[in-house]
Design a protein around this motif. Structure first.
Motif, short mmCIF file in Angstrom:
data_model
loop_
_atom_site.label_atom_id
_atom_site.label_comp_id
_atom_site.label_asym_id
_atom_site.label_seq_id
_atom_site.Cartn_x
_atom_site.Cartn_y
_atom_site.Cartn_z
N GLY A 189 -36.81 -7.99 -54.82
CA GLY A 189 -37.05 -7.63 -53.42
C GLY A 189 -37.35 -6.15 -53.25
O GLY A 189 -37.12 -5.34 -54.15
N ASP A 190 -37.85 -5.81 -52.07
CA ASP A 190 -38.15 -4.43 -51.71
C ASP A 190 -36.94 -3.90 -50.93
O ASP A 190 -36.73 -4.26 -49.76
N VAL A 191 -36.14 -3.05 -51.56
CA VAL A 191 -34.88 -2.62 -50.95
C VAL A 191 -35.13 -1.83 -49.66
O VAL A 191 -34.36 -1.94 -48.70
N MET A 192 -36.20 -1.06 -49.60
CA MET A 192 -36.48 -0.27 -48.40
C MET A 192 -36.91 -1.19 -47.26
O MET A 192 -36.55 -0.96 -46.10
N ARG A 193 -37.67 -2.22 -47.57
CA ARG A 193 -38.09 -3.16 -46.53
C ARG A 193 -36.91 -3.96 -45.99
O ARG A 193 -36.85 -4.26 -44.79
N VAL A 194 -35.96 -4.30 -46.86
CA VAL A 194 -34.76 -5.01 -46.39
C VAL A 194 -33.99 -4.16 -45.40
O VAL A 194 -33.52 -4.65 -44.37
N ILE A 195 -33.85 -2.87 -45.69
CA ILE A 195 -33.18 -1.97 -44.74
C ILE A 195 -33.95 -1.92 -43.43
O ILE A 195 -33.36 -2.02 -42.34
N GLU A 196 -35.26 -1.79 -43.50
CA GLU A 196 -36.08 -1.72 -42.29
C GLU A 196 -35.94 -2.99 -41.46
O GLU A 196 -35.81 -2.93 -40.23
N PHE A 244 -31.56 6.42 -54.94
CA PHE A 244 -30.51 6.31 -53.92
C PHE A 244 -30.63 7.38 -52.85
O PHE A 244 -30.11 7.19 -51.74
N GLU A 245 -31.31 8.46 -53.11
CA GLU A 245 -31.54 9.43 -52.04
C GLU A 245 -32.40 8.80 -50.95
O GLU A 245 -32.09 8.90 -49.76
N ALA A 246 -33.45 8.09 -51.36
CA ALA A 246 -34.31 7.42 -50.38
C ALA A 246 -33.56 6.29 -49.67
O ALA A 246 -33.69 6.11 -48.45
N ILE A 247 -32.76 5.54 -50.42
CA ILE A 247 -32.01 4.43 -49.84
C ILE A 247 -31.01 4.93 -48.80
O ILE A 247 -30.93 4.41 -47.68
N LYS A 254 -31.29 4.78 -39.77
CA LYS A 254 -31.05 3.60 -38.93
C LYS A 254 -29.65 3.61 -38.32
O LYS A 254 -29.27 2.67 -37.62
N GLY A 255 -28.88 4.66 -38.57
CA GLY A 255 -27.58 4.80 -37.91
C GLY A 255 -26.42 4.14 -38.61
O GLY A 255 -25.35 4.00 -38.00
N TYR A 256 -26.59 3.76 -39.88
CA TYR A 256 -25.45 3.14 -40.56
C TYR A 256 -24.34 4.15 -40.80
O TYR A 256 -24.58 5.25 -41.32
N GLU A 257 -23.14 3.80 -40.43
CA GLU A 257 -21.95 4.57 -40.75
C GLU A 257 -20.90 3.61 -41.31
O GLU A 257 -20.74 2.50 -40.82
N GLY A 258 -20.20 4.05 -42.32
CA GLY A 258 -19.16 3.19 -42.90
C GLY A 258 -19.04 3.42 -44.39
O GLY A 258 -19.29 4.52 -44.89
#
Length: 297
Positions: A189-196, A244-247, A254-258
């Motif tokens: 899979g495309d990890v950046m697309r999954v995040i998007e 992982f810098e890009a990830i 996208k505002g992820y905190e945790g």
């Protein structure tokens, strides 16, 4: 933007392959995690499921429970039975102040079968995923109503492995998502697309890295998920092939905190757990700073 850094004990003790385990106690595992800089650890097979027993040990090392795996069987099971199966862990995690239970669907999964080639993983039709998604939504809603949310772990060799399968599950459910960069990359899979596409659903993150040359050399018609693990398919951030810098920057945007949890099962004789834990922590600190996160103590 605030983040917390945790680690999974699978680097020390592998639940599926006992031979890939370091002969250390729970206290030594926690001590090494603390030395490496982590403030949280997911649960594993040497954790007592009782805060009366575990609480003083966690307090001694300043470590909190930041999640933990539940082997779900909802695909072929009954929701009421699954409620009974998860009840003890749910109560324990509430007492521990954990952020979530990591839900892994193990019905029909071949992830723990060393003789089952990757290519023989279970596959569902879209209609089957839609029906499964409705069940998972009901189960996740019930868990949240009990005070402990689940976060769904897409996983190699399981029914929801590929990006397309994950897309369908997200489309046909409301279940929160655990994003695992390593498993998604392994699945092609495309990890950046999954995040998007699914950032609004991500409630927990596993920072698993991959060794691309190992994965690309696998014969998926003959070799299993556990064969890949033995060969060194996974590693910690900073030691593998993912950016992982890009990830992390994408998650921050996208505002992820945790929690960001290092979860990298390896042979401890080849990749010493403490050494690898330190390497992963150093890389996460670097990329967290680059992404603008404040890492919470």
């Amino acid at each position: 933007m605030k983040a917390r850094l945790g680690i999974a004990p699978i680097a020390w003790w592998n639940d599926d392959l006992a031979e890939l385990s370091d002969d250390v106690s729970l206290e030594e595992c926690l001590r090494q995690a603390l030395v490496a800089g982590y403030t949280g650890m997911e649960t594993g097979r040497r954790f007592p499921m009782d805060m009366g027993a575990l609480g003083p040990v966690l307090a001694k090392y300043g470590i909190s429970v930041c999640g933990g795996w539940f082997s779900g069987l909802l695909l072929d099971g009954d929701i009421e039975v699954e409620k009974e199966r998860i009840a003890q862990q749910l109560a324990f995690f509430k007492a521990a102040g954990a952020p979530c239970i990591v839900y892994g669907e193990t019905a029909r999964s071949i992830q723990g079968v060393k003789s089952a080639p990757l290519a023989t993983k279970p596959k569902l039709t879209e209609a089957e995923i839609a029906a499964y998604g409705r069940m998972m939504s009901d189960f996740a809603d019930w868990c949240a109503g009990q005070g402990m949310p689940v976060s769904y772990h897409h996983h190699m060799a399981a029914v929801i492995e590929t990006e397309a399968e994950l897309d369908l599950l997200m489309q046909h459910s409301s279940v929160p998502l655990l994003f695992d960069a390593g498993h998604m990359a392994f699945a092609g899979g495309d990890v950046m697309r999954v995040i998007e596409n699914h950032h609004a659903r991500i409630t927990h993150v596993h920072t698993k890295d991959i060794r691309r040359p190992v994965i690309d050399a696998l014969d998926r018609t003959r070799e299993s998920f556990l064969d890949a693990v033995v060969k060194g398919a996974f590693t910690v951030p900073g030691d593998g092939s993912l950016d992982f810098e890009a990830i992390v920057k994408a998650l921050a945007a996208k505002g992820y905190e945790g929690w960001f949890v290092v979860e990298a099962e390896q042979d401890p004789r080849v990749s010493p757990p403490l050494e690898m834990a330190k390497k992963g922590h150093a890389e996460l600190l670097r990329v967290m700073a680059a992404a603008g996160y404040e890492v919470m103590p």
